[in-house]
Design a protein around this motif. Structure first.
Motif, PDB file in Angstrom:
ATOM      1  N   ASP A  57       0.830  -1.202   0.000  1.00 53.67           N
ATOM      2  CA  ASP A  57       0.000   0.000   0.000  1.00 53.67           C
ATOM      3  C   ASP A  57       0.865   1.252   0.000  1.00 53.67           C
ATOM      4  OD1 ASP A  57      -1.788   2.047   0.481  1.00 53.67           O
ATOM      5  OD2 ASP A  57      -2.822   1.022   2.105  1.00 53.67           O
ATOM      6  N   ASP A  88      -0.152   4.971   0.286  1.00 51.34           N
ATOM      7  CA  ASP A  88      -1.185   5.988   0.489  1.00 51.34           C
ATOM      8  C   ASP A  88      -2.489   5.633  -0.229  1.00 51.34           C
ATOM      9  OD1 ASP A  88       0.369   7.639   2.139  1.00 51.34           O
ATOM     10  OD2 ASP A  88       1.313   8.571   0.386  1.00 51.34           O
ATOM     11  N   GLY A  89      -2.871   4.370  -0.167  1.00 47.57           N
ATOM     12  CA  GLY A  89      -4.119   3.908  -0.770  1.00 47.57           C
ATOM     13  C   GLY A  89      -3.961   3.344  -2.168  1.00 47.57           C
ATOM     14  N   PHE A  90      -2.862   3.659  -2.856  1.00 45.49           N
ATOM     15  CA  PHE A  90      -2.628   3.165  -4.214  1.00 45.49           C
ATOM     16  C   PHE A  90      -1.846   1.856  -4.173  1.00 45.49           C
ATOM     17  CE2 PHE A  90      -3.343   7.668  -4.842  1.00 45.49           C
ATOM     18  CZ  PHE A  90      -4.186   7.675  -5.951  1.00 45.49           C
ATOM     19  N   ARG A  91      -2.263   0.901  -5.021  1.00 45.67           N
ATOM     20  CA  ARG A  91      -1.595  -0.403  -5.085  1.00 45.67           C
ATOM     21  C   ARG A  91      -1.527  -0.876  -6.539  1.00 45.67           C
ATOM     22  NH1 ARG A  91      -3.579  -4.625  -0.901  1.00 45.67           N
ATOM     23  NH2 ARG A  91      -1.485  -5.324  -1.281  1.00 45.67           N
ATOM     24  N   VAL A 125      -3.745  -0.317 -11.622  1.00 49.51           N
ATOM     25  CA  VAL A 125      -3.592   0.299 -10.310  1.00 49.51           C
ATOM     26  C   VAL A 125      -4.955   0.323  -9.618  1.00 49.51           C
ATOM     27  CG1 VAL A 125      -3.916   2.675 -11.136  1.00 49.51           C
ATOM     28  CG2 VAL A 125      -2.582   2.247  -9.066  1.00 49.51           C
ATOM     29  N   ARG A 126      -4.908   0.143  -8.315  1.00 46.01           N
ATOM     30  CA  ARG A 126      -6.116   0.138  -7.486  1.00 46.01           C
ATOM     31  C   ARG A 126      -5.938   1.193  -6.396  1.00 46.01           C
ATOM     32  NH1 ARG A 126      -9.782  -4.184  -5.749  1.00 46.01           N
ATOM     33  NH2 ARG A 126     -10.513  -3.802  -3.638  1.00 46.01           N
ATOM     34  N   TYR A 127      -7.008   1.931  -6.122  1.00 47.10           N
ATOM     35  CA  TYR A 127      -7.016   2.853  -4.992  1.00 47.10           C
ATOM     36  C   TYR A 127      -8.092   2.375  -4.028  1.00 47.10           C
ATOM     37  CZ  TYR A 127      -7.505   6.874  -1.999  1.00 47.10           C
ATOM     38  OH  TYR A 127      -7.564   7.675  -0.891  1.00 47.10           O
ATOM     39  N   GLU A 128      -7.730   2.270  -2.750  1.00 44.82           N
ATOM     40  CA  GLU A 128      -8.691   1.816  -1.743  1.00 44.82           C
ATOM     41  C   GLU A 128      -8.665   2.769  -0.555  1.00 44.82           C
ATOM     42  OE1 GLU A 128      -9.694  -2.253   0.751  1.00 44.82           O
ATOM     43  OE2 GLU A 128      -8.694  -2.385  -1.185  1.00 44.82           O
ATOM     44  N   TYR A 129      -9.861   3.113  -0.077  1.00 51.27           N
ATOM     45  CA  TYR A 129     -10.005   3.999   1.076  1.00 51.27           C
ATOM     46  C   TYR A 129     -10.861   3.294   2.122  1.00 51.27           C
ATOM     47  CZ  TYR A 129     -11.396   7.870   4.040  1.00 51.27           C
ATOM     48  OH  TYR A 129     -11.631   8.669   5.117  1.00 51.27           O
ATOM     49  N   PHE A 177     -13.299   1.261  -3.240  1.00 54.15           N
ATOM     50  CA  PHE A 177     -12.150   1.181  -4.126  1.00 54.15           C
ATOM     51  C   PHE A 177     -12.522   1.586  -5.547  1.00 54.15           C
ATOM     52  CE2 PHE A 177     -14.265  -2.821  -4.774  1.00 54.15           C
ATOM     53  CZ  PHE A 177     -14.126  -3.060  -6.126  1.00 54.15           C
ATOM     54  N   GLU A 196     -10.473   1.004  -9.527  1.00 53.90           N
ATOM     55  CA  GLU A 196      -9.290   0.458 -10.182  1.00 53.90           C
ATOM     56  C   GLU A 196      -9.433   0.516 -11.689  1.00 53.90           C
ATOM     57  OE1 GLU A 196      -9.152  -3.477  -8.417  1.00 53.90           O
ATOM     58  OE2 GLU A 196      -9.990  -4.353 -10.225  1.00 53.90           O
TER      59      GLU A 196
END
Length: 130
Positions: free
Chosen positions: A16, A18-21, A62-66, A75, A77
């Motif tokens: 992770d 900052d939320g981006f993977r 890329v995936r963003y999850e909060y 999320f 992506e």
């Protein structure tokens, strides 16, 4: 005609940031269809041969999850596949950390090749950790 679509996929995510993977992954899928013949006039009669096709497809994205709290997160992506498909999706996940399970709901849009197909779909998934 009747058919089946069977597939298996896997992804490897970066840690992770900052939320981006960022991730890479792959899928193998088999699509098959029985033969069919539609009789009618010479203008409407159509025949479909039996078919079976297996493909191996790679992807990266890329995936963003909060996380709202310890149980709920959202999320978004985006990914690109080796067969020239683009996939955008977003959803909500409920995590039961005590039992190692999660339940997710997502909506998605997939475009393939040079002519966007605009396939829009939804998915409900249940993940169990051992």
């Amino acid at each position: 005609a009747s058919g089946t679509d069977v597939w298996a996929s896997t992804r490897v995510y970066s840690p992770d940031m900052d939320g981006f993977r960022p991730f890479i992954g792959g899928r193998i899928q088999n699509t098959s269809r029985s033969s069919a013949k539609d009789t009618g006039t010479s203008l409407t009669a159509v025949s479909y041969d039996k078919s079976s096709d297996t493909k191996t497809i790679g992807e990266g994205g890329v995936r963003y999850e909060y996380s709202f709290d310890s149980n709920f997160s959202t999320f978004a992506e985006g990914s690109v596949e080796t067969r020239s498909s683009n996939l955008l999706s977003a959803g909500v996940i409920y995590n039961d950390r005590e039992n190692g399970t999660s339940l997710g709901v997502r909506v998605m849009r997939q475009d393939t090749g040079n002519a966007p197909s605009g396939v829009i779909g939804g998915m409900v998934s249940l993940n169990v950790s051992f």
